[in-house]
Design a protein around this motif. Sequence first.
Motif, mmCIF file in Angstrom:
data_model
loop_
_atom_site.group_PDB
_atom_site.id
_atom_site.type_symbol
_atom_site.label_atom_id
_atom_site.label_comp_id
_atom_site.label_asym_id
_atom_site.label_seq_id
_atom_site.Cartn_x
_atom_site.Cartn_y
_atom_site.Cartn_z
ATOM 1 N N THR A 145 0.772 -1.136 -0.006
ATOM 2 C CA THR A 145 -0.101 -0.047 0.065
ATOM 3 C C THR A 145 0.993 1.178 -0.147
ATOM 4 O OG1 THR A 145 -1.706 -1.231 1.196
ATOM 5 C CG2 THR A 145 -1.846 1.192 1.224
ATOM 6 N N TYR A 148 1.854 3.310 3.028
ATOM 7 C CA TYR A 148 2.666 2.677 4.132
ATOM 8 C C TYR A 148 4.205 2.510 3.523
ATOM 9 C CZ TYR A 148 -1.851 1.900 6.231
ATOM 10 O OH TYR A 148 -3.089 1.818 6.685
ATOM 11 N N ILE A 171 1.558 3.405 10.749
ATOM 12 C CA ILE A 171 0.297 2.635 11.605
ATOM 13 C C ILE A 171 0.293 3.190 12.819
ATOM 14 C CG2 ILE A 171 0.000 0.541 12.832
ATOM 15 C CD1 ILE A 171 1.549 -0.486 10.173
ATOM 16 N N GLU A 174 -1.870 6.291 12.586
ATOM 17 C CA GLU A 174 -3.099 6.085 12.241
ATOM 18 C C GLU A 174 -4.040 5.810 13.698
ATOM 19 O OE1 GLU A 174 -3.419 3.069 9.320
ATOM 20 O OE2 GLU A 174 -3.012 4.788 7.675
ATOM 21 N N ILE A 175 -3.447 5.077 14.629
ATOM 22 C CA ILE A 175 -3.968 4.422 15.731
ATOM 23 C C ILE A 175 -4.176 5.648 16.776
ATOM 24 C CG2 ILE A 175 -3.495 3.313 17.947
ATOM 25 C CD1 ILE A 175 -1.950 1.188 15.866
ATOM 26 N N VAL A 179 -7.998 7.536 12.453
ATOM 27 C CA VAL A 179 -8.266 7.630 11.266
ATOM 28 C C VAL A 179 -7.272 7.000 10.317
ATOM 29 C CG1 VAL A 179 -8.783 9.313 9.263
ATOM 30 C CG2 VAL A 179 -9.111 10.084 11.788
ATOM 31 N N ARG A 180 -7.826 6.184 9.439
ATOM 32 C CA ARG A 180 -6.941 5.404 8.218
ATOM 33 C C ARG A 180 -6.441 6.535 7.397
ATOM 34 N NH1 ARG A 180 -7.735 -0.097 5.448
ATOM 35 N NH2 ARG A 180 -5.578 -0.442 4.900
ATOM 36 N N GLN A 181 -5.405 6.538 7.272
ATOM 37 C CA GLN A 181 -4.940 7.634 6.215
ATOM 38 C C GLN A 181 -4.972 6.988 4.838
ATOM 39 O OE1 GLN A 181 -3.674 10.642 7.339
ATOM 40 N NE2 GLN A 181 -4.494 9.987 9.287
ATOM 41 N N TYR A 182 -4.819 5.814 4.534
ATOM 42 C CA TYR A 182 -4.848 5.216 3.120
ATOM 43 C C TYR A 182 -5.753 4.255 2.756
ATOM 44 C CZ TYR A 182 -0.261 7.895 3.695
ATOM 45 O OH TYR A 182 0.348 8.667 3.883
ATOM 46 N N GLU A 184 -7.734 1.322 0.548
ATOM 47 C CA GLU A 184 -7.391 -0.043 0.029
ATOM 48 C C GLU A 184 -7.149 0.119 -1.343
ATOM 49 O OE1 GLU A 184 -7.204 -3.178 1.754
ATOM 50 O OE2 GLU A 184 -7.859 -1.998 3.446
#
Length: 191
Positions: A145, A148, A171, A174-175, A179-182, A184
Amino acid sequence: MDRESCTSRIDVLERLLLDESAEPTNLPLSLLQDITNHFSLDHQIGSGGFAMVYKGVVGKGMVAVKKLSNTFAIQENKFHEEVKCLIKAKHKNIVRFLGYCSETKGKMEEYEGNLVMADQRNWLLYFECLGEDQTRSITQNLQGTLGYMDPEYLRSRHITFSSDIYSLGVIIMEILKGVRQYLEDEYVRII
């Protein structure tokens, strides 16, 4: 330890290396000393604040032996917890934990002008050592990804310790942010 007993212990370690479903096991300090040439400098492959890492030669295979130092500063239950976590951590992208050594012996030491019997702790962890052909096959093709992946890895196609830290940092952010940065669909494969 007699030669026959040492040979049978090395056989156990060789079987651990070959059988990916084998459970981690406890091995004696004497065996880990044998496979690392008594923790010699020519077998040292890394060091940190609380440990030295040595290459252990097991037949045609290799293992990484992490020998904890400054064990007086580490509570025994912390070592036990680390072993428990490592036993549970099983994933194709994690170096396989093969086992541990926990031996304590008494040693006479001088303390404030008196001889006292002090505990000498030997705490070691040992892991699978990947061969060069395994690490090269992972890095020949870039895939993952995008968000990452370390930009330096994308440029040079060489995975380094810093590449792992970069990904871990993404990671952790994000934790912390929740919020998820990227997304799928940002997965790339460059051959």
